[in-house]
Motif scaffolding. Sequence first.
Motif, mmCIF file in Angstrom:
data_model
loop_
_atom_site.group_PDB
_atom_site.id
_atom_site.type_symbol
_atom_site.label_atom_id
_atom_site.label_comp_id
_atom_site.label_asym_id
_atom_site.label_seq_id
_atom_site.Cartn_x
_atom_site.Cartn_y
_atom_site.Cartn_z
ATOM 1 N N MET A 133 0.836 -1.186 0.000
ATOM 2 C CA MET A 133 0.000 0.000 0.000
ATOM 3 C C MET A 133 0.882 1.252 0.000
ATOM 4 O O MET A 133 1.771 1.398 0.816
ATOM 5 C CB MET A 133 -0.885 -0.026 1.250
ATOM 6 N N GLU A 134 0.652 2.124 -0.939
ATOM 7 C CA GLU A 134 1.394 3.371 -1.059
ATOM 8 C C GLU A 134 1.027 4.300 0.090
ATOM 9 O O GLU A 134 -0.144 4.592 0.311
ATOM 10 C CB GLU A 134 1.050 4.013 -2.403
ATOM 11 N N LYS A 135 2.040 4.731 0.828
ATOM 12 C CA LYS A 135 1.775 5.655 1.936
ATOM 13 C C LYS A 135 1.986 7.071 1.438
ATOM 14 O O LYS A 135 3.005 7.359 0.825
ATOM 15 C CB LYS A 135 2.767 5.415 3.079
ATOM 16 N N ASP A 136 1.028 7.949 1.699
ATOM 17 C CA ASP A 136 1.310 9.328 1.359
ATOM 18 C C ASP A 136 1.738 10.064 2.612
ATOM 19 O O ASP A 136 1.338 9.748 3.712
ATOM 20 C CB ASP A 136 0.130 9.997 0.650
ATOM 21 N N ASN A 137 2.603 11.025 2.395
ATOM 22 C CA ASN A 137 3.198 11.782 3.480
ATOM 23 C C ASN A 137 2.145 12.637 4.183
ATOM 24 O O ASN A 137 1.483 13.434 3.545
ATOM 25 C CB ASN A 137 4.304 12.661 2.875
ATOM 26 N N LYS A 138 2.000 12.447 5.474
ATOM 27 C CA LYS A 138 1.067 13.247 6.273
ATOM 28 C C LYS A 138 1.848 14.314 7.029
ATOM 29 O O LYS A 138 2.972 14.080 7.474
ATOM 30 C CB LYS A 138 0.303 12.368 7.270
ATOM 31 N N LYS A 139 1.237 15.471 7.152
ATOM 32 C CA LYS A 139 1.850 16.576 7.892
ATOM 33 C C LYS A 139 1.278 16.554 9.304
ATOM 34 O O LYS A 139 0.076 16.628 9.490
ATOM 35 C CB LYS A 139 1.572 17.892 7.183
ATOM 36 N N ILE A 140 2.178 16.448 10.272
ATOM 37 C CA ILE A 140 1.777 16.174 11.652
ATOM 38 C C ILE A 140 2.226 17.280 12.594
ATOM 39 O O ILE A 140 3.363 17.755 12.524
ATOM 40 C CB ILE A 140 2.357 14.815 12.097
ATOM 41 N N LEU A 141 1.316 17.672 13.479
ATOM 42 C CA LEU A 141 1.642 18.544 14.602
ATOM 43 C C LEU A 141 1.833 17.626 15.796
ATOM 44 O O LEU A 141 0.918 16.885 16.164
ATOM 45 C CB LEU A 141 0.501 19.534 14.862
ATOM 46 N N LEU A 142 3.026 17.643 16.376
ATOM 47 C CA LEU A 142 3.350 16.794 17.522
ATOM 48 C C LEU A 142 3.268 17.626 18.795
ATOM 49 O O LEU A 142 3.926 18.661 18.914
ATOM 50 C CB LEU A 142 4.753 16.199 17.357
ATOM 51 N N VAL A 143 2.426 17.185 19.728
ATOM 52 C CA VAL A 143 2.258 17.886 21.001
ATOM 53 C C VAL A 143 2.702 16.939 22.115
ATOM 54 O O VAL A 143 2.029 15.958 22.415
ATOM 55 C CB VAL A 143 0.786 18.320 21.216
ATOM 56 N N GLU A 144 3.870 17.221 22.677
ATOM 57 C CA GLU A 144 4.474 16.355 23.699
ATOM 58 C C GLU A 144 5.357 17.222 24.577
ATOM 59 O O GLU A 144 6.194 17.968 24.059
ATOM 60 C CB GLU A 144 5.291 15.256 22.998
ATOM 61 N N ASP A 145 5.177 17.149 25.904
ATOM 62 C CA ASP A 145 5.935 18.029 26.798
ATOM 63 C C ASP A 145 7.256 17.444 27.281
ATOM 64 O O ASP A 145 8.054 18.150 27.872
ATOM 65 C CB ASP A 145 5.081 18.474 27.990
ATOM 66 N N ASP A 146 7.510 16.199 27.009
ATOM 67 C CA ASP A 146 8.766 15.559 27.411
ATOM 68 C C ASP A 146 9.747 15.617 26.241
ATOM 69 O O ASP A 146 9.487 15.058 25.182
ATOM 70 C CB ASP A 146 8.471 14.107 27.819
ATOM 71 N N GLY A 147 10.865 16.294 26.454
ATOM 72 C CA GLY A 147 11.845 16.500 25.380
ATOM 73 C C GLY A 147 12.375 15.210 24.774
ATOM 74 O O GLY A 147 12.543 15.107 23.558
ATOM 75 N N VAL A 148 12.640 14.220 25.597
ATOM 76 C CA VAL A 148 13.145 12.935 25.106
ATOM 77 C C VAL A 148 12.075 12.255 24.258
ATOM 78 O O VAL A 148 12.354 11.764 23.156
ATOM 79 C CB VAL A 148 13.582 12.025 26.281
ATOM 80 N N GLN A 149 10.835 12.254 24.747
ATOM 81 C CA GLN A 149 9.727 11.670 23.983
ATOM 82 C C GLN A 149 9.524 12.398 22.659
ATOM 83 O O GLN A 149 9.209 11.775 21.654
ATOM 84 C CB GLN A 149 8.431 11.695 24.799
ATOM 85 N N GLN A 150 9.693 13.721 22.673
ATOM 86 C CA GLN A 150 9.560 14.499 21.431
ATOM 87 C C GLN A 150 10.519 13.977 20.373
ATOM 88 O O GLN A 150 10.121 13.741 19.234
ATOM 89 C CB GLN A 150 9.878 15.979 21.670
ATOM 90 N N VAL A 151 11.775 13.811 20.768
ATOM 91 C CA VAL A 151 12.803 13.351 19.824
ATOM 92 C C VAL A 151 12.474 11.952 19.314
ATOM 93 O O VAL A 151 12.536 11.684 18.109
ATOM 94 C CB VAL A 151 14.209 13.379 20.488
ATOM 95 N N ILE A 152 12.104 11.064 20.216
ATOM 96 C CA ILE A 152 11.774 9.688 19.836
ATOM 97 C C ILE A 152 10.575 9.666 18.884
ATOM 98 O O ILE A 152 10.611 9.020 17.839
ATOM 99 C CB ILE A 152 11.484 8.831 21.095
ATOM 100 N N MET A 153 9.529 10.394 19.238
ATOM 101 C CA MET A 153 8.325 10.414 18.405
ATOM 102 C C MET A 153 8.615 11.001 17.028
ATOM 103 O O MET A 153 8.138 10.505 16.013
ATOM 104 C CB MET A 153 7.222 11.240 19.083
ATOM 105 N N GLU A 154 9.400 12.072 16.999
ATOM 106 C CA GLU A 154 9.733 12.693 15.715
ATOM 107 C C GLU A 154 10.497 11.707 14.826
ATOM 108 O O GLU A 154 10.221 11.608 13.632
ATOM 109 C CB GLU A 154 10.542 13.971 15.949
ATOM 110 N N ARG A 155 11.416 10.954 15.425
ATOM 111 C CA ARG A 155 12.145 9.923 14.655
ATOM 112 C C ARG A 155 11.186 8.872 14.108
ATOM 113 O O ARG A 155 11.289 8.473 12.951
ATOM 114 C CB ARG A 155 13.192 9.242 15.538
ATOM 115 N N PHE A 156 10.282 8.394 14.956
ATOM 116 C CA PHE A 156 9.288 7.395 14.513
ATOM 117 C C PHE A 156 8.481 7.938 13.338
ATOM 118 O O PHE A 156 8.281 7.257 12.331
ATOM 119 C CB PHE A 156 8.306 7.046 15.640
#
Length: 125
Positions: free
Chosen positions: A1-24
């Motif tokens: 299945m072809e995935k199209d790129n989604k534009k995401i707003l990430l709301v997370e107050d933990d800096g480490v989690q932010q980095v991990i989530m952004e990588r994912f």
Amino acid sequence: MEKDNKKILLVEDDGVQQVIMERFINKLGHTVLATVSEGAAAVDSALKLKGVDLIIMDIKLGDELDGIDAMKEIRKKSDVKVIYITGNTDDITKNRASETNHEAFISKPITPENLERAISHAFKT
């Protein structure tokens, strides 16, 4: 299945989690338009940024506005899709979240697999 790129707003107050989530998110082929850590900033960003397809919203945030209350504000002007991420999986939290017409509710710790599943579910046709 072809995935199209989604534009995401990430709301997370933990800096480490932010980095991990952004990588994912990047690894899954999507783009993080912005990352914010407070409910008020989430509302502001969600309504001002152009082209947000999805908000990944932590429920417990760094200010007085939690993720669910922030989403209730956003809902007044936008029907953007939202996936909640949280350590709180109690019924009260889930019931409050359900009032915002969310796509998914993921409990921490987040894995790339459950994030991918939730994003796929959000955009199923």
